[in-house]
Design a protein around this motif. Structure first.
Motif, PDB file in Angstrom:
ATOM      1  N   ARG A 444       0.830  -1.193   0.000  1.00  0.00           N
ATOM      2  CA  ARG A 444       0.000   0.000   0.000  1.00  0.00           C
ATOM      3  C   ARG A 444       0.870   1.250   0.000  1.00  0.00           C
ATOM      4  O   ARG A 444       0.598   2.223  -0.687  1.00  0.00           O
ATOM      5  CB  ARG A 444      -0.888  -0.015   1.239  1.00  0.00           C
ATOM      6  N   SER A 450      -5.111   2.736  -1.600  1.00  0.00           N
ATOM      7  CA  SER A 450      -5.721   1.422  -1.492  1.00  0.00           C
ATOM      8  C   SER A 450      -5.574   0.657  -2.802  1.00  0.00           C
ATOM      9  O   SER A 450      -5.710   1.213  -3.889  1.00  0.00           O
ATOM     10  CB  SER A 450      -7.192   1.574  -1.115  1.00  0.00           C
ATOM     11  N   ARG A 453     -10.186  -3.507  -4.700  1.00  0.00           N
ATOM     12  CA  ARG A 453     -11.555  -3.056  -4.932  1.00  0.00           C
ATOM     13  C   ARG A 453     -12.421  -3.532  -3.771  1.00  0.00           C
ATOM     14  O   ARG A 453     -12.083  -4.503  -3.117  1.00  0.00           O
ATOM     15  CB  ARG A 453     -12.068  -3.648  -6.232  1.00  0.00           C
ATOM     16  N   PRO A 454     -13.565  -2.857  -3.532  1.00  0.00           N
ATOM     17  CA  PRO A 454     -14.408  -3.203  -2.367  1.00  0.00           C
ATOM     18  C   PRO A 454     -14.797  -4.672  -2.332  1.00  0.00           C
ATOM     19  O   PRO A 454     -14.741  -5.308  -1.274  1.00  0.00           O
ATOM     20  CB  PRO A 454     -15.647  -2.314  -2.543  1.00  0.00           C
ATOM     21  N   LEU A 455     -15.163  -5.224  -3.510  1.00  0.00           N
ATOM     22  CA  LEU A 455     -15.587  -6.618  -3.525  1.00  0.00           C
ATOM     23  C   LEU A 455     -14.456  -7.547  -3.112  1.00  0.00           C
ATOM     24  O   LEU A 455     -14.663  -8.540  -2.408  1.00  0.00           O
ATOM     25  CB  LEU A 455     -16.050  -6.981  -4.951  1.00  0.00           C
ATOM     26  N   GLU A 456     -13.239  -7.196  -3.547  1.00  0.00           N
ATOM     27  CA  GLU A 456     -12.095  -8.015  -3.189  1.00  0.00           C
ATOM     28  C   GLU A 456     -11.865  -7.976  -1.685  1.00  0.00           C
ATOM     29  O   GLU A 456     -11.552  -8.988  -1.066  1.00  0.00           O
ATOM     30  CB  GLU A 456     -10.845  -7.523  -3.929  1.00  0.00           C
ATOM     31  N   SER A 457     -12.024  -6.773  -1.101  1.00  0.00           N
ATOM     32  CA  SER A 457     -11.819  -6.658   0.337  1.00  0.00           C
ATOM     33  C   SER A 457     -12.829  -7.515   1.079  1.00  0.00           C
ATOM     34  O   SER A 457     -12.493  -8.178   2.057  1.00  0.00           O
ATOM     35  CB  SER A 457     -11.954  -5.207   0.779  1.00  0.00           C
ATOM     36  N   VAL A 458     -14.069  -7.495   0.594  1.00  0.00           N
ATOM     37  CA  VAL A 458     -15.108  -8.292   1.247  1.00  0.00           C
ATOM     38  C   VAL A 458     -14.767  -9.769   1.155  1.00  0.00           C
ATOM     39  O   VAL A 458     -14.863 -10.528   2.124  1.00  0.00           O
ATOM     40  CB  VAL A 458     -16.484  -8.016   0.596  1.00  0.00           C
TER      41      VAL A 458
END
Lengths: 519, 505
Positions: A444, A450, A453-458
């Motif tokens: 990072r 960042s 992507r949000p989906l990857e983090s989830v």
């Protein structure tokens, strides 16, 4: 202000020494049957004449690596005799005296010196940014940590027990030589590697096409297409000579004794099943899962008779051929065709538009990952062949760093079932946390912002839930007796999603670079 | 990288090293009938779980005090009780009265090791992190380096996670005490130290500095007025803490007396086994134990200890600063270790903790002392089969502390505070003391490495069976004595100047 003592190149020595000392602490940890495998090979190569090496089957763990590895074990056995002579007796099956354990563990730590040397070469090839930078944020430092302290290598080599560090040393050194434009040395190293462990055949197409296109054809046209007239037969001859001579050195004695078919049959046993006892997180895991789901649905919806379905034992941990219930069965040739089809676009891409050594690295990565995704009887350890080279790309590009984080976290987590003893649970959890924290924080910082992507983090956060469920909740629940392979199934399927996603994104990045150049 | 990620990486590395060491053997493994400290701790869980409080410290038919009777203060007993409850939930066989004697199994070992790790994670490690982040000076990188070296100190790891003890709890509480005093929370600090004292009576080695520092602070604030109120607050905290810890034993004075008798056994001799203190080393030349009577031995050791600890305590009383406090802790613990009665080699950990606090300020000498302290326990570690962890952790500590704290670069005369030596040795020609110190360090490390190798590789001659333990303890003793003198001299020199502090950053 520069951190005290972290100047110059001393940090590399510090990292190497630190990780080597840590490896020594794991000597008494659990080791798998691979320990006995290598002890047996030490015994076989030491006590028996060369003509018997590939015929010997007193132990079930017969010699199934190419001859150069057998010579390596032969060399090791000469040191082993000073530790404990009894380990070199072929009949001493499962012999594991303290001196044996000490010798074998130390041999892995020492042969890792090859890996350390290779990492140093790779760090030299990384493109640094200008200006004084704090050592901790330099790409070469981050790469060194990601490679030297790689969770997968530590777990597989120094607890489970294998010699992957030694082998990956050759692979990374070969890659580093190509990045430094020393193609003949790189080819030599790869030829040696192939003769040490033939699983690296999977990435041979990348080498072959790259060397043919970028080394044998000395010049390109201005638009980047092939200049057929610049073909240099001398270079092709040099490459051929290197490969042939290494293979001759390795296989020569066995060809002379007429044992080549026997050796090949040992190297390529195809009687094993589509999936390992524990499913590697590849396409076939998803395929198997789909098959099971459809079968269950079919029975529920009365479309299928339960009696017609074959007995479920793919999850039974037996390494046998198996028939699928609903979807068509998969045979070794099908997997081979799938693998070849999947690497074709990548290989074609670096033929049409070679992007130098980094394009080759990307193609190598894709070949490795494709063979992991579609191969026959793939072991989950093979994901490391993709993770380690990807580290080099990850410290140089933001997009690759994002893909790296997803692939590494899922790939490393899929290795958890390898170490299943309770005493080693804290070690694998803590090492995993260490690697995750470092890779996320360091990349990072390099990428300034960042990376996920949000989906990857989830998805990655979901991994934590799966981990807690499998390691803590499940053993204490009532299903432990009835469905003992449920956590393996869950881990494998959940990780397949992540690995497949990374595969597709890597492919997309390769083809997108291809398109950009052609505009 | 941000500090929090570096700190978590250091803590995780500390944990993985600890757990790696815990994979090895423990004291008394597979050695009936008495086994070792591991069995002692398991036995205390058995005793505290199955017997009523009144019987814990008494010799009864159910409780044979000759077989690892409880000889630590009540807090250890309560801790064992909590562990016993958990053990009972997992496998009742582990704490069954009488029948679980000598119980050994991989699952049980995992449980016991886990209790040590949990105690460390709750008490010791947070104290270390907070100390390094808030009470050391320098850049954040330097603080993280200090934290890493502090957590990597081999002696505590090998004893707690190898030999098997719970020193992390008592040292952790003491460290919380130091932390609180450093931040100015005197009442909380005294409470934490009382808890440490009630966990292991050996913490008395640290008691004098705590007392002198707080008393000195009260006097400085004015004996009438704020100082007096502070004194009252501290005294009442101490009394309440002690009362709460000893509550079950206060109903009957004979019970309390029995507990005291158990935790302070005066029937034993001046020293046991080979330990790196004055009496054991002196015993090589003059057989003190046979010359003096048991009573005169006690008087002699008490007198010497008080004499040794007096200068440092008085200095602290007159000048109660945090810097003096840290040095006094080291001096007091060392004085007690070197001259006191019935000292065990593990007691060096009580001196090691204050020296860890000085890693940031006097790196070279601190690293040297910490290595020596680990080395002094070598015979014990070899007996427990902990050779590989000893070698690995010592090498790692030596290398990383020298590297990260730049100990060999930051050793000019000023930084080592050797100015006082010049004044003392004015009659000698002008020597480069910093160079001498560095060379003493190299020679010391070489000697320790050599003796370690020799102890493992060679067999002692038959007429001198204890040759190697004696050599080890004597070498360690000489280095401890030198360090004791050094810290006393530093305590009496001026405080660290702002100039040297800025240079260290």
């Amino acid at each position: 202000m520069a951190a005290p003592g972290l100047d110059g190149c001393s940090w590399f020595a510090a990292l190497s020494l630190g990780v080597s000392l840590l490896k020594c602490l794991f000597m008494d940890a659990y080791h798998s049957t691979d320990f006995e495998v290598h002890r047996n090979w030490l015994a076989v190569t030491h006590s028996l004449p060369v003509s018997r090496w590939y015929h010997e089957n007193t132990s079930e763990w017969t010699l199934d690596y190419p001859p150069l590895f057998a010579w390596f074990e032969f060399g090791l056995s000469h040191v082993a005799q000073h530790f404990d002579r009894n380990m070199l007796v072929v009949e001493n099956l499962n012999y594991a005296s303290p001196a044996t354990v000490l010798f074998q563990r130390l041999s892995v730590v020492f042969t890792d010196l090859v890996f350390i040397f290779a990492v140093r070469e790779c760090c030299r090839c990384v493109q640094e940014q200008k200006g004084p930078r704090d050592v901790l944020s330099r790409p070469s430092f981050v790469l060194a940590v990601l490679l030297l302290w790689n969770f997968g290598l530590l777990i597989v080599d120094h607890i489970h027990f294998q010699y992957n560090g030694f082998l990956f040393g050759f692979l990374l050194l070969s890659v580093a030589k190509h990045l430094q434009s020393r193609h003949l040395q790189g080819a030599l190293l790869f030829a040696i590697l192939l003769n040490l462990k033939h699983i690296y055949l999977y990435v041979a197409p990348a080498y072959g096409i790259y060397l043919l296109r970028s080394y044998c054809f000395t010049q390109d046209h201005k638009d980047g297409s092939v200049n057929w007239r610049s073909f240099s037969p001398l270079r092709l001859l040099a490459l051929g000579a290197i490969v042939v001579s290494v293979c001759a050195l390795s296989f020569g004695p066995f060809i002379a004794m007429g044992q080549l078919p026997q050796v090949l049959s040992r190297l390529f046993p195809f009687k094993r099943g589509l999936c390992h006892a524990y499913w590697a997180p590849n396409i076939w895991a998803l395929y198997n899962m789909l098959d099971k789901v459809l079968a269950v649905l079919g029975v529920r919806l009365k479309l299928l008779e339960e009696a017609e379905l074959p007995r479920a034992s793919m999850t039974g941990g037996l390494v046998q051929e198996f028939q699928h219930s609903v979807l068509p069965s998969v045979s070794p040739s099908v997997t081979l065709v799938c693998t070849l089809l999947s690497i074709l676009p990548a290989v074609a891409s670096i033929w049409r538009r070679p992007r130098g050594a980094r394009g080759f690295l990307r193609c190598l990565l894709l070949c490795a990952l494709a063979s992991f995704m579609f191969g026959w009887h793939v072991h989950e350890k093979a994901v490391l062949i993709a993770i380690l080279p990807l580290s080099i790309l990850a410290v140089e590009s933001r997009e690759d760093a994002g893909i790296f984080l997803v692939l590494t976290t899922t790939g490393h987590y899929s290795l958890f079932p390898l170490i299943f003893t309770p005493a080693e649970l804290p070690i694998k959890v803590v090492l995993m946390l260490l690697f995750v924290i470092f890779s996320f924080a360091a990349l990072r910082k390099l990428g300034q912002g960042s990376l996920l992507r949000p989906l990857e983090s989830v998805y990655l956060a979901g991994l934590v839930a799966v981990a807690i469920a499998c390691e803590i909740v499940f053993p204490l629940s009532p299903w432990q007796q009835r469905l003992p392979f449920l956590p393996l199934l869950a881990t494998s399927v959940y990780c397949s999603v992540g690995v497949s996603y990374s595969f597709l994104r890597l492919y997309a990045s390769l083809l997108r670079q291809d398109e950009k150049k052609s505009h | 990288m941000q500090t929090w990620s570096l700190v978590s990486i250091c803590v995780l590395l500390g944990v993985v090293v600890r757990w790696g060491v815990s994979l090895n053997s423990y004291s008394g493994a597979g050695k009936p009938p008495m086994f070792g400290d591991y069995e002692a701790q398991r036995h205390w869980q058995e005793v505290t779980y199955n017997l009523p409080v009144q019987e814990w410290y008494f010799n009864t038919t159910e409780n044979d005090l000759n077989y690892w009777g409880l000889d630590y203060p009540p807090l250890t007993a309560y801790h064992s009780l909590i562990c016993a409850y958990v053990a009972k939930m997992i496998n009742p066989e582990w704490v069954e009265l009488h029948r679980s004697r000598g119980y050994e199994s991989p699952a049980h070992k995992l449980f016991m090791r886990a209790t040590v790790l949990v105690a460390d994670l709750l008490i010791y490690i947070p104290a270390v992190v907070l100390y390094c982040l808030y009470l050391t000076d320098g850049s954040s990188k330097k603080k993280v380096s200090t934290l890493f070296c502090f957590l990597l100190y081999p002696g505590l790891i090998l004893i707690d996670y190898g030999h098997f003890q719970y020193n992390g709890v008592s040292l952790g509480f003491a460290l919380w005490g130091v932390l609180a005093l450093g931040l100015g929370w005197d009442a909380l600090g005294s409470m934490a130290f009382c808890l440490a004292l009630n966990y292991k009576q050996m913490e008395l080695y640290h008691a004098l500095p705590f007392f002198c520092y707080l008393l000195g602070k009260c006097i400085k604030l004015g004996p009438m007025g704020r100082g007096f109120f502070l004194l009252v607050r501290i005294a009442s905290t101490v009394l309440v803490t002690f009362a709460l810890c000893w509550l079950p034993f206060l109903s009957d004075p004979s019970e309390a007396l029995q507990v005291v008798r158990r935790i302070f056994p005066v029937a034993r001799g001046l020293f046991e086994d080979k330990v790196a203190n004055t009496w054991c080393s002196l015993n090589i030349l003059i057989k003190i134990r046979s010359i003096l009577s048991s009573d005169s031995q006690i008087y002699l050791s008490t007198a010497c200890t008080l004499l040794a600890v007096l200068p440092s305590s008085v200095k602290l009383l007159t000048k109660p600063t945090f810097w003096q406090f840290k040095l006094a802790l080291a001096n007091s613990a060392l004085a007690f270790f070197l001259f006191s009665y019935q000292v065990h080699e593990k007691s060096i950990l009580l001196a090691a903790l204050p020296v860890c606090l000085l890693l940031n300020d006097l790196p070279l000498v601190a690293i040297w002392f910490l290595l020596t302290s680990t080395f002094s326990m070598l015979p014990l570690l070899l007996k427990d089969g902990l050779l590989v962890p000893y070698v690995v952790t010592s090498l790692a500590f030596l290398f990383f502390s020298l590297y990260l704290l730049s100990a060999l670069e930051h050793c000019s005369e000023e930084e080592l505070r050797l100015g006082a030596y010049h004044k003392m040795l004015f009659f000698l020609p002008k020597l480069d003391l910093a160079c001498i110190t560095r060379w003493k360090f190299y020679i010391g490390v070489a000697a320790m490495a050599g003796l370690s190798a020799v102890s493992v590789a060679l067999v002692p001659p038959p007429h001198l069976p204890d040759l190697f333990p004696v050599l080890v303890s004597t070498t360690a003793f000489l280095q401890f004595l030198g360090t004791f003198l050094y810290f006393n001299i530093v305590q009496f020199s001026g405080p660290p100047s702002r100039k040297t502090q800025k240079k260290n950053n």
